[in-house]
Motif scaffolding. Structure first.
Motif, mmCIF file in Angstrom:
data_model
loop_
_atom_site.group_PDB
_atom_site.id
_atom_site.type_symbol
_atom_site.label_atom_id
_atom_site.label_comp_id
_atom_site.label_asym_id
_atom_site.label_seq_id
_atom_site.Cartn_x
_atom_site.Cartn_y
_atom_site.Cartn_z
ATOM 1 N N MET A 80 19.429 -27.985 79.169
ATOM 2 C CA MET A 80 19.882 -27.988 80.565
ATOM 3 C C MET A 80 21.383 -27.711 80.626
ATOM 4 N N ASP A 81 21.749 -26.666 81.338
ATOM 5 C CA ASP A 81 23.156 -26.280 81.431
ATOM 6 C C ASP A 81 24.027 -27.388 82.009
ATOM 7 N N ALA A 82 23.532 -28.085 83.012
ATOM 8 C CA ALA A 82 24.326 -29.147 83.641
ATOM 9 C C ALA A 82 24.662 -30.245 82.634
ATOM 10 N N VAL A 83 23.726 -30.572 81.782
ATOM 11 C CA VAL A 83 23.948 -31.600 80.765
ATOM 12 C C VAL A 83 24.891 -31.063 79.682
ATOM 13 N N LYS A 84 24.676 -29.822 79.261
ATOM 14 C CA LYS A 84 25.557 -29.209 78.249
ATOM 15 C C LYS A 84 26.994 -29.176 78.740
ATOM 16 N N ASN A 85 27.188 -28.808 80.000
ATOM 17 C CA ASN A 85 28.540 -28.740 80.557
ATOM 18 C C ASN A 85 29.191 -30.114 80.603
ATOM 19 N N LEU A 86 28.419 -31.123 80.978
ATOM 20 C CA LEU A 86 28.957 -32.482 81.004
ATOM 21 C C LEU A 86 29.336 -32.934 79.601
ATOM 22 N N MET A 87 28.483 -32.669 78.632
ATOM 23 C CA MET A 87 28.766 -33.078 77.256
ATOM 24 C C MET A 87 30.023 -32.391 76.720
ATOM 25 N N ALA A 88 30.202 -31.130 77.032
ATOM 26 C CA ALA A 88 31.396 -30.405 76.586
ATOM 27 C C ALA A 88 32.646 -30.994 77.238
ATOM 28 N N ALA A 89 32.553 -31.309 78.520
ATOM 29 C CA ALA A 89 33.697 -31.900 79.225
ATOM 30 C C ALA A 89 34.010 -33.287 78.666
ATOM 31 N N GLU A 90 32.962 -34.060 78.355
ATOM 32 C CA GLU A 90 33.160 -35.389 77.777
ATOM 33 C C GLU A 90 33.831 -35.303 76.409
ATOM 34 N N GLN A 91 33.462 -34.307 75.615
ATOM 35 C CA GLN A 91 34.089 -34.126 74.301
ATOM 36 C C GLN A 91 35.576 -33.847 74.443
ATOM 37 N N SER A 92 35.928 -33.028 75.399
ATOM 38 C CA SER A 92 37.328 -32.695 75.630
ATOM 39 C C SER A 92 38.118 -33.927 76.084
ATOM 40 N N LEU A 93 37.545 -34.710 76.986
ATOM 41 C CA LEU A 93 38.195 -35.939 77.441
ATOM 42 C C LEU A 93 38.314 -36.933 76.295
ATOM 43 N N ASN A 94 37.284 -37.032 75.492
ATOM 44 C CA ASN A 94 37.319 -37.933 74.341
ATOM 45 C C ASN A 94 38.425 -37.532 73.365
ATOM 46 N N GLN A 95 38.630 -36.242 73.166
ATOM 47 C CA GLN A 95 39.696 -35.770 72.286
ATOM 48 C C GLN A 95 41.061 -36.175 72.846
ATOM 49 N N LEU A 96 41.229 -36.037 74.152
ATOM 50 C CA LEU A 96 42.475 -36.458 74.785
ATOM 51 C C LEU A 96 42.711 -37.948 74.566
ATOM 52 N N LEU A 97 41.676 -38.763 74.757
ATOM 53 C CA LEU A 97 41.806 -40.206 74.567
ATOM 54 C C LEU A 97 42.102 -40.550 73.111
ATOM 55 N N ASN A 98 41.499 -39.817 72.174
ATOM 56 C CA ASN A 98 41.797 -40.029 70.756
ATOM 57 C C ASN A 98 43.251 -39.675 70.446
ATOM 58 N N ASP A 99 43.744 -38.592 71.053
ATOM 59 C CA ASP A 99 45.141 -38.204 70.863
ATOM 60 C C ASP A 99 46.077 -39.289 71.398
ATOM 61 N N ILE A 100 45.759 -39.806 72.582
ATOM 62 C CA ILE A 100 46.578 -40.872 73.177
ATOM 63 C C ILE A 100 46.571 -42.100 72.281
ATOM 64 N N ASN A 101 45.404 -42.449 71.785
ATOM 65 C CA ASN A 101 45.287 -43.610 70.895
ATOM 66 C C ASN A 101 46.103 -43.407 69.624
ATOM 67 N N SER A 102 46.080 -42.217 69.074
ATOM 68 C CA SER A 102 46.867 -41.930 67.860
ATOM 69 C C SER A 102 48.353 -42.106 68.119
ATOM 70 N N ILE A 103 48.800 -41.665 69.272
ATOM 71 C CA ILE A 103 50.211 -41.814 69.633
ATOM 72 C C ILE A 103 50.571 -43.292 69.789
ATOM 73 N N ILE A 104 49.693 -44.046 70.418
ATOM 74 C CA ILE A 104 49.952 -45.466 70.655
ATOM 75 C C ILE A 104 50.003 -46.256 69.348
ATOM 76 N N ILE A 105 49.105 -45.947 68.413
ATOM 77 C CA ILE A 105 49.072 -46.747 67.182
ATOM 78 C C ILE A 105 50.028 -46.250 66.096
ATOM 79 N N LYS A 106 50.711 -45.137 66.336
ATOM 80 C CA LYS A 106 51.638 -44.606 65.333
ATOM 81 C C LYS A 106 52.680 -45.644 64.891
#
Length: 116
Positions: A80-106
């Motif tokens: 389902m394209d709608a689900v695929k698009n959501l999953m891709a967007a969630e991955q991108s947001l998760n990467q941003l949150l991981n980057d923020i976390n890396s900066i915070i714990i540095k």
């Protein structure tokens, strides 16, 4: 001088909804909701996933039929394209949150740096 770190964190939380990644998740979820079949399946998948998670947290073995049903739903949703698009967007947001976390714990990692 004492810093109120909660002010900084609250500012990040306030800024987060203005990021491309957050807006992409928001838009993808809105699009998912417009696809009735995909949305119903997504809700069923999420609810079943929660049931399985709770069973594991309570030390119980998940029911075989629930695991099978979850796998079947996941397989159907992968097409389902709608689900695929959501999953891709969630991955991108998760990467941003991981980057923020890396900066915070540095600074914490720097304290424990064994190479100094």
């Amino acid at each position: 001088m004492t810093v109120n770190i909660y002010d900084s964190v609250n500012q990040v939380a306030s800024d987060l909804p203005q990021t491309q990644q957050f807006m992409a998740v928001q838009n993808a979820f809105a699009a998912l909701k417009q696809d009735q079949v995909a949305f119903i399946m997504y809700k069923e998948f999420s609810e079943l996933q929660e049931v399985l998670r709770n069973a594991q947290l309570n030390g119980q073995q998940p029911k075989e039929e629930d695991v099978k049903k979850l796998q079947e739903l996941a397989k159907k949703m992968n097409d389902m394209d709608a689900v695929k698009n959501l999953m891709a967007a969630e991955q991108s947001l998760n990467q941003l949150l991981n980057d923020i976390n890396s900066i915070i714990i540095k600074p914490i990692n720097d304290v424990y740096n064994l190479n100094d």
